[in-house]
Design an enzyme around this catalytic site. Structure first.
Site, PDB file in Angstrom:
ATOM      1  N   HIS A 224       0.805  -1.307  -0.193  1.00 19.54           N
ATOM      2  CA  HIS A 224       0.093  -0.103   0.016  1.00 19.54           C
ATOM      3  C   HIS A 224       0.905   1.203  -0.004  1.00 19.54           C
ATOM      4  CE1 HIS A 224      -3.432   2.527   1.664  1.00 19.54           C
ATOM      5  NE2 HIS A 224      -3.849   2.187   0.670  1.00 19.54           N
ATOM      6  N   LYS A 226       3.089   4.404  -1.339  1.00 20.84           N
ATOM      7  CA  LYS A 226       3.300   5.267  -2.498  1.00 20.84           C
ATOM      8  C   LYS A 226       4.670   6.101  -2.361  1.00 20.84           C
ATOM      9  CE  LYS A 226      -1.414   4.867  -1.824  1.00 20.84           C
ATOM     10  NZ  LYS A 226      -1.998   4.145  -0.468  1.00 20.84           N
ATOM     11  N   ASP A 231      17.454   9.869  -7.905  1.00 18.85           N
ATOM     12  CA  ASP A 231      18.982   9.957  -7.613  1.00 18.85           C
ATOM     13  C   ASP A 231      19.224  10.097  -6.147  1.00 18.85           C
ATOM     14  OD1 ASP A 231      19.162  10.164 -10.358  1.00 18.85           O
ATOM     15  OD2 ASP A 231      19.153  12.438 -10.453  1.00 18.85           O
ATOM     16  N   HIS A 404      -9.039  11.570   0.656  1.00 17.27           N
ATOM     17  CA  HIS A 404      -8.015  10.354   0.484  1.00 17.27           C
ATOM     18  C   HIS A 404      -7.086  10.513   1.403  1.00 17.27           C
ATOM     19  CE1 HIS A 404      -5.701   7.108  -1.291  1.00 17.27           C
ATOM     20  NE2 HIS A 404      -6.719   6.337  -0.764  1.00 17.27           N
ATOM     21  N   LYS A 406      -4.291  11.360   4.170  1.00  9.50           N
ATOM     22  CA  LYS A 406      -4.114  10.597   5.562  1.00  9.50           C
ATOM     23  C   LYS A 406      -3.069  11.619   6.477  1.00  9.50           C
ATOM     24  CE  LYS A 406      -4.181   7.076   2.403  1.00  9.50           C
ATOM     25  NZ  LYS A 406      -5.649   6.620   2.345  1.00  9.50           N
ATOM     26  N   ASP A 411      -0.755  20.030  17.909  1.00  8.97           N
ATOM     27  CA  ASP A 411       0.024  21.370  18.474  1.00  8.97           C
ATOM     28  C   ASP A 411       0.554  22.085  17.162  1.00  8.97           C
ATOM     29  OD1 ASP A 411      -1.300  20.384  20.770  1.00  8.97           O
ATOM     30  OD2 ASP A 411       0.530  20.033  21.719  1.00  8.97           O
TER      31      ASP A 411
END
EC number: 2.7.8.-
Length: 486
Positions: A224, A226, A231, A404, A406, A411
């Protein structure tokens, strides 16, 4: 003949109950959360055959024999690499802000290295901006490009990224692409996989779905993450798959997907590189340890640099660390705690941490999509609303599409951004990645993004919520009971 059939009948019945007893004993002997164990037992005793097949397929974390052996074999060399990296003392932060100190200590002790400093971060909230920035970086790449995505959906700007990646491979850049087999099924059925391989790109179908091996490896264990590394200096991660939202799941009725990605320059690319290296070796058996950070190009001394810890999860990685990180972040909050997730099915511990934060005076907000592409998770998440509202948590329902993103902001200074949903699958099963960022400037940028989400959301009214129809409460509780399995 009658005696024969009687004996066979009794043997079948005996085998049936022995199988149920064996699976029951296995569930009880495994150290797992009580709600999860009870849910599995209920399924097995109400629908025995379905329950047993489901448990053998999805009830335990099986990486598969070959991948498990590779995971064990890679750790001596990986541990040596991490130990050698510690010699680059100039890249590691010595101090953290008070709100981040506990979390950074946890990550260092669990993963073996500290947070890295001197990174430059940029938040990207529009898919076109992400794609265009990525294409520019690919066009300027000189040595290597590594990518991993859960979903690569051909069409729109995703095809432009593919074209630029193939062009890079043709000019001699070493390109590796790892895509989840289930999430990227449309990609592997398209001509793009063959076109990329013909251009010289190493394309790997991760955790390949094979129904013939359903009892040998857990099929819902997914890659899952991404991530993009270029380089060994530029890196991307966040919630966005390689899809153009104008073409992706347009028939789902939830609107365009809204995502957030972080583009980074600095030594964090090295710490993300070792995560990719582990994934690549588990899947292919080939070792590709990244080089140490280049002192000559890293902005170590810049006062504006961000301090980042990279948390990776999945089989072979420190167990339960992302869950621990979320708990630590929630308990560290003193003023504000803002969480954004598309799928909200928290553990009891995380739910209590969030509620406790609100009850001790922290301003707690959770931003969720009003419409969800997962019917099961959508209903299950509603079962937690009453307890959250009673504790004083503000629940915002985003109405501008499928949110979508996350993210967690504590604070205004401690940020968590990555691929992790606040559900059981992300917390304990899938291969995930999260950045822990200790920086007030980045926190301010993330707060602005979250404020924009809130401006496009509707605040859930506690009094109206308590007056919802009885049938909705029944459906919510039904899915809540099975939430440990979602």
């Amino acid at each position: 003949m009658t005696t024969f059939y009687t004996v066979v009948n009794w043997l079948v019945i005996l085998g049936y109950w022995l199988l149920i007893a064996g699976v029951t004993l296995r569930i009880l002997m495994k150290r797992r959360a009580v709600p999860s164990a009870m849910a599995w037992l209920l399924i097995i005793y109400i629908l025995p055959l379905v329950g047993i097949i489901a448990y053998l397929s999805f009830g335990e974390l099986h990486l598969g024999k070959r991948r498990a052996e590779r995971a064990r074999a890679m750790w001596p060399s990986t541990a040596k690499w991490l130990n050698d990296l510690k010699a680059c003392k100039h890249i590691f932060a010595e101090d953290n802000s008070p709100v981040a100190e506990s979390l950074f200590k946890l990550c260092e002790r669990r993963q073996g290295i500290g947070g890295v400093k001197g990174n430059q971060l940029q938040l990207l909230t529009e898919s076109d901006d992400v794609m265009q920035a990525l294409i520019r970086d690919i066009q300027l790449a000189r040595h290597n490009i590594e990518m991993v995505f859960y979903i690569w959906q051909p069409g729109g700007m995703a095809d432009s990224v593919a074209e630029s990646l193939m062009a890079a491979a043709r000019r001699g850049v070493h390109c590796r692409l790892m895509l989840d087999s289930a999430g990227s099924v449309a990609f592997f059925r398209s001509p793009w996989a063959a076109m990329m391989r013909n251009a010289g790109i190493e394309v790997v179908e991760a955790l390949k779905v094979n129904l013939m091996r359903v009892f040998l490896r857990r099929m819902d264990l997914r890659q899952h993450r991404k991530m993009v590394m270029i380089d060994n200096y530029i890196a991307y991660t966040g919630s966005m798959n390689m899809v153009d939202p104008r073409y992706f799941k347009q028939d789902s009725g939830v609107g365009q997907w809204i995502d957030l990605m972080a583009r980074m320059e600095g030594p964090v690319a090295t710490s993300m590189g070792i995560v990719y290296s582990c994934d690549w070796e588990i899947e292919t058996g080939k070792r590709i340890l990244p080089p140490p950070p280049d002192v000559n190009i890293m902005p170590f001394e810049e006062a504006s640099g961000h301090t980042i810890h990279t948390i990776a999860s999945g089989p072979g990685f420190p167990e339960d660390l992302i869950h621990q990180a979320l708990l630590t972040a929630a308990y560290a909050a003193k003023e504000h705690l803002i969480m954004t997730t598309p799928y909200f099915v928290p553990s009891d511990d995380l739910l209590h941490a969030i509620c406790t934060a609100a009850q001790r005076g922290v301003d707690v907000s959770i931003i969720l999509p009003r419409k969800n592409d997962s019917l099961l998770v959508g209903w299950a998440s509603r079962a937690f609303f009453t307890e959250l509202l009673a504790a004083g948590v503000k629940i915002y329902q985003f109405e501008g599409g499928l949110l979508h993103t996350k993210s967690v902001l504590v604070d205004g200074e401690l940020s968590l951004v990555g691929t992790v949903n606040l559900d059981m699958r992300s917390l304990w099963l899938n291969f995930e990645i999260t950045l822990v960022i200790d920086d007030a400037g980045f926190g301010s940028d993330l707060a602005a993004v979250q404020d924009d989400y809130i401006s496009r959301s509707r605040l859930l009214d506690a009094r109206r919520w308590l007056k919802r129809p009885l049938w909705q409460r029944i459906v919510e509780r039904l899915f809540y009971f099975f939430s440990p399995l979602l």
